[in-house]
Each structure stands twice: as structure tokens, then as C-alpha cells.
Motif scaffolding. Structure first.
Motif, mmCIF file in Angstrom:
data_model
loop_
_atom_site.group_PDB
_atom_site.id
_atom_site.type_symbol
_atom_site.label_atom_id
_atom_site.label_comp_id
_atom_site.label_asym_id
_atom_site.label_seq_id
_atom_site.Cartn_x
_atom_site.Cartn_y
_atom_site.Cartn_z
ATOM 1 N N LYS A 59 -86.748 -55.786 -54.297
ATOM 2 C CA LYS A 59 -85.734 -55.530 -53.463
ATOM 3 C C LYS A 59 -86.272 -55.541 -51.794
ATOM 4 O O LYS A 59 -85.695 -56.035 -51.005
ATOM 5 N N VAL A 60 -87.616 -55.141 -51.950
ATOM 6 C CA VAL A 60 -88.494 -55.282 -50.391
ATOM 7 C C VAL A 60 -88.834 -56.741 -49.973
ATOM 8 O O VAL A 60 -88.703 -57.419 -49.099
ATOM 9 N N ILE A 61 -89.118 -57.674 -51.337
ATOM 10 C CA ILE A 61 -89.250 -59.192 -50.945
ATOM 11 C C ILE A 61 -88.028 -59.891 -50.550
ATOM 12 O O ILE A 61 -87.960 -60.582 -49.427
ATOM 13 N N ALA A 62 -86.771 -59.527 -51.049
ATOM 14 C CA ALA A 62 -85.643 -60.081 -50.697
ATOM 15 C C ALA A 62 -85.320 -59.808 -49.016
ATOM 16 O O ALA A 62 -84.894 -60.605 -48.453
ATOM 17 N N LYS A 63 -85.690 -58.479 -48.605
ATOM 18 C CA LYS A 63 -85.318 -58.095 -47.432
ATOM 19 C C LYS A 63 -86.052 -58.864 -46.316
ATOM 20 O O LYS A 63 -85.605 -59.273 -45.544
ATOM 21 N N GLU A 64 -87.596 -58.869 -46.856
ATOM 22 C CA GLU A 64 -88.283 -59.705 -45.868
ATOM 23 C C GLU A 64 -88.172 -61.245 -45.776
ATOM 24 O O GLU A 64 -88.372 -61.717 -44.657
ATOM 25 N N VAL A 65 -87.630 -61.837 -47.108
ATOM 26 C CA VAL A 65 -87.544 -63.182 -46.964
ATOM 27 C C VAL A 65 -86.352 -63.460 -46.309
ATOM 28 O O VAL A 65 -85.910 -64.723 -45.789
ATOM 29 N N GLY A 66 -85.161 -62.763 -46.848
ATOM 30 C CA GLY A 66 -83.889 -62.624 -45.871
ATOM 31 C C GLY A 66 -83.041 -63.499 -46.954
ATOM 32 O O GLY A 66 -82.306 -64.560 -46.444
ATOM 33 N N CYS A 67 -83.015 -63.230 -48.117
ATOM 34 C CA CYS A 67 -82.153 -63.730 -49.191
ATOM 35 C C CYS A 67 -81.707 -62.544 -50.168
ATOM 36 O O CYS A 67 -82.052 -61.737 -49.857
ATOM 37 N N SER A 68 -80.869 -63.134 -51.312
ATOM 38 C CA SER A 68 -80.550 -62.155 -52.056
ATOM 39 C C SER A 68 -81.497 -61.666 -53.241
ATOM 40 O O SER A 68 -82.665 -62.405 -53.236
ATOM 41 N N SER A 92 -81.675 -64.234 -56.134
ATOM 42 C CA SER A 92 -82.519 -65.239 -55.849
ATOM 43 C C SER A 92 -84.083 -64.994 -56.070
ATOM 44 O O SER A 92 -84.889 -65.977 -56.710
ATOM 45 N N VAL A 93 -84.406 -64.005 -55.628
ATOM 46 C CA VAL A 93 -85.743 -63.614 -55.702
ATOM 47 C C VAL A 93 -86.211 -63.614 -57.274
ATOM 48 O O VAL A 93 -87.024 -63.983 -57.631
ATOM 49 N N SER A 94 -85.324 -62.784 -58.070
ATOM 50 C CA SER A 94 -85.703 -62.580 -59.308
ATOM 51 C C SER A 94 -85.711 -63.868 -60.106
ATOM 52 O O SER A 94 -86.444 -64.053 -61.048
ATOM 53 N N LYS A 95 -84.593 -64.738 -59.818
ATOM 54 C CA LYS A 95 -84.553 -65.959 -60.472
ATOM 55 C C LYS A 95 -85.798 -66.796 -60.202
ATOM 56 O O LYS A 95 -86.429 -67.624 -61.069
ATOM 57 N N HIS A 96 -86.287 -66.850 -58.929
ATOM 58 C CA HIS A 96 -87.348 -67.520 -58.653
ATOM 59 C C HIS A 96 -88.631 -67.103 -59.214
ATOM 60 O O HIS A 96 -89.420 -67.999 -59.986
ATOM 61 N N ILE A 97 -88.823 -65.976 -59.435
ATOM 62 C CA ILE A 97 -89.725 -65.139 -59.931
ATOM 63 C C ILE A 97 -89.910 -65.502 -61.486
ATOM 64 O O ILE A 97 -90.925 -65.987 -61.966
ATOM 65 N N ASN A 98 -88.619 -65.204 -62.231
ATOM 66 C CA ASN A 98 -88.778 -65.658 -63.378
ATOM 67 C C ASN A 98 -88.874 -67.187 -63.931
ATOM 68 O O ASN A 98 -89.478 -67.580 -64.749
ATOM 69 N N ARG A 99 -88.427 -67.975 -63.099
ATOM 70 C CA ARG A 99 -88.645 -69.439 -63.155
ATOM 71 C C ARG A 99 -90.187 -69.667 -63.135
ATOM 72 O O ARG A 99 -90.713 -70.574 -64.080
ATOM 73 N N GLU A 100 -90.854 -69.072 -62.175
ATOM 74 C CA GLU A 100 -92.237 -69.598 -62.044
ATOM 75 C C GLU A 100 -93.059 -68.849 -63.477
ATOM 76 O O GLU A 100 -93.919 -69.359 -63.751
#
Length: 334
Positions: free
Chosen positions: A26-35, A38-46
Motif C-alpha cells: 500500500k505504501v509502495i503504491a502511494k509512493e510510486v503512483g500506481c495501483s 500493479s505493485v502486487s503483480k510486479h512483486i509476484n512476477r519477480e
């Protein structure tokens, strides 16, 4: 909010860094400026080691380096001009691909910040002034009445050319636009303290020493009574010819009002400059049809300025002084 596929390379790197620091999605999404998804999918993909499917990029690392050089050579070009130069360099890519690669590099199209041009002597004077005032507290700055003139135009829509820059490059000299004053439309004189704003004066003619002293007599003195009552205060104005005239200096001596000197070409060391900016932003949606309507809009907006806004701006003076010292007299972000 963009999809995972729309995340730029810079955003993905930022997500990875913040994740390693242990921050929540949640904090990452706010700082990066995305949903957050999107953060969750990127982390899971990595985590799963899956690579993005689809067609390979049509540009090489060498092509990208060439594109970055083109952008940095002149940051005020539009995408079409940059794409044309990139094509001339031997790269076969569409205009939309050019735009995507620029975004992947972290470039965004922004309105350039405006800063005055300072020569070496002016920077030295600014530095000396800041060092002399570095020990002033917010309480001492609250005794200063800041004043300035500002130009208001009927049209607020023309922001001028945009500039390509990355995050953190807002103060890069190559990304700045030099400010030049052209008298036009309505010119206004105003004053403020840490407590509130004073009455406005609309200037009808060119300001010479005699006109300025009339402004002081009929607007500054009432503002002083309103803002300070019977308490002592220091008056601040810039080094305009009407302000620094011998007769004006005599006027202040006769009235027993001490002056705070300020180095030339230093709007970042005067919080009322930021106050004018606040007023103009609040007026952004206003569409006055003539000068009288413009004056009425300025008055109404000026009346909406709160004591909290004034206090916050004046309280920033110690930070402005520190920033000027750190910049060795160069213009700062304020």
C-alpha cells in the motif's frame, strides 16, 4: 492507475527498492503512483521469475543511449522533433515507441520551473546576506512585514513550452526557464506578515519614488496598524529604483521604520512571492473579461488567504536561508 505492463523501468526499480526496505504494498503504491494491484503483480512476477511475454523490443541499448543523448541536447523539443532526430540517427521506430522509450528512461513532460538569472556578483551578495541572517529565528522573522508588487494577467492559460526531465531534475539548469518581467495588465502592491495580509493597492501608473511614497502612506502604514498594532516591526522591500531612492529612504527615517535589506533578483528569499503564486493558482479557473473584473477577482481571492498560510510561509524563512547557503548563493527551489 496503470496496469502492470504500463509500469516504467524507473517505477519497477523503485518498487523493488522499497520492497527490500520492507515497506508494504500500500505504501509502495502511494509512493510510486500506481495501483496496489500493479505493485502486487510486479512483486509476484519477480518472485516467480516469470518474464514478460510478447514481442521483443525493436530498439537496442545503443539506440536507447542515442535517444537519451538527443533528449538531453535540447529538453524543450516535442516528441515529434525527438522522434525525427532518432530516425535520422538510424533507428527504425514509431513515434509512440519513441515516447514509450523516453518514459522508460524516466523522462516526463513538465512545465519548466522559472528562475531568475544570477551573475557571480549577485550570488556572492545572496550568500553573504544569507550567512548574516542564518541565526534569525522564526519569531524574529515574524516581526518583518514583507512587501512586493506582482503582475496579474487576464489570461492564465499560456504556460509556454514544456520540458523533458526525470524525477529530481526540476532544479537542473538545463530544465529551467529564465524569468523576465514585462509590465502588462494589472500591477498590484501587497504586504504580509506571519499573522495575515494587508490591504492591496492597484498601481495605475509607472511607480516612481513619489508614487511609491503615496503607496506607503496610504496602504503600508494602515497595513502596519492592522498587522502589528503598536508593536515595532521591520519593513522589507526589494531594490527597485523607487524603493531605493534617496527621498524614499528619507521617508522611512522620518517615520522611524527600520528596513530589511534584501539582495537583488532574489524572489526565493521573499515569502510573499509564494503568496502571489497561491493567489494566482486559486484564480486559475477565473475568466475575467476586463481589468475591473480582474481587480475584483484578485481582491476576493486575496481576502481568502488564511493566517495559517501566512504563518507557514514566514516560518519557512530559516529553511530558505539554509538552502541559499547550501546552494552557495544560487537560486533555490523556493
Amino acid at each position: 492507475m496503470g496496469k502492470t505492463a504500463d509500469l516504467t523501468t524507473v517505477q519497477k526499480m523503485t518498487i523493488d527498492t522499497l520492497k527490500k526496505e520492507g515497506k508494504t504494498q500500500k505504501v509502495i503504491a502511494k509512493e510510486v503512483g500506481c495501483s496496489q494491484s500493479s505493485v502486487s503483480k510486479h512483486i509476484n512476477r519477480e518472485a516467480k521469475g516469470r518474464k514478460r511475454c510478447g514481442r521483443k523490443e525493436c530498439t537496442s541499448k545503443r539506440d536507447k543511449r542515442a535517444l537519451e543523448r538527443i533528449v538531453k541536447q535540447n529538453r524543450f523539443k516535442n516528441v515529434g522533433e525527438i522522434h525525427k532526430e532518432w530516425t535520422v540517427a538510424g533507428v527504425s521506430a514509431s513515434r509512440s515507441t519513441t515516447h514509450r522509450r523516453m518514459q522508460d528512461m524516466g523522462f516526463s513532460c513538465r512545465i519548466p520551473r522559472v528562475k531568475p538569472l544570477l551573475n557571480k556578483r549577485q550570488r556572492q551578495k545572496r550568500l553573504a546576506w544569507a550567512q548574516d541572517k542564518k541565526d534569525w529565528t522564526a519569531a524574529e522573522w515574524s516581526k518583518v512585514m514583507f512587501s512586493d508588487e506582482s503582475k496579474f494577467c487576464i489570461s492564465f492559460g499560456n504556460q509556454g513550452p514544456r520540458v523533458w526531465r526525470k524525477t529530481g531534475e526540476a532544479q537542473n539548469p538545463r530544465c529551467l526557464k529564465s524569468s523576465v518581467k514585462f509590465p502588462q495588465s494589472v500591477m498590484v502592491w501587497g504586504a504580509m506578515s506571519s499573522a495575515a495580509v494587508g490591504p492591496l493597492c492597484f498601481l495605475r501608473s509607472r511607480v516612481n519614488a513619489a508614487v511609491y511614497q503615496e503607496v506607503l502612506e496610504h496602504f503600508m502604514l494602515p497595513a502596519a496598524d492592522q498587522l502589528y498594532g503598536g508593536d515595532d516591526f521591520i519593513f522589507q522591500h526589494d531594490l527597485a529604483p523607487a524603493h531605493s531612492a534617496k527621498s524614499t529612504s528619507t521617508w522611512f527615517k522620518d517615520h522611524g521604520i527600520p528596513l530589511l535589506d534584501r539582495p537583488a533578483n532574489s524572489p526565493d528569499l521573499n515569502p510573499i512571492e509564494n503568496l502571489w503564486g497561491i493567489v494566482k493558482r486559486k484564480m486559475r479557473d477565473a475568466r475575467p473579461n476586463n481589468a475591473e473584473e480582474l481587480k475584483a477577482t484578485i481582491k476576493a481571492t486575496w481576502a481568502l488567504i488564511t493566517p495559517e498560510e501566512c504563518n507557514r510561509l514566514v516560518d519557512s524563512m530559516p529553511r530558505r536561508i539554509a538552502a541559499a547557503i547550501q546552494a552557495k548563493g544560487a537560486a533555490t527551489k523556493y
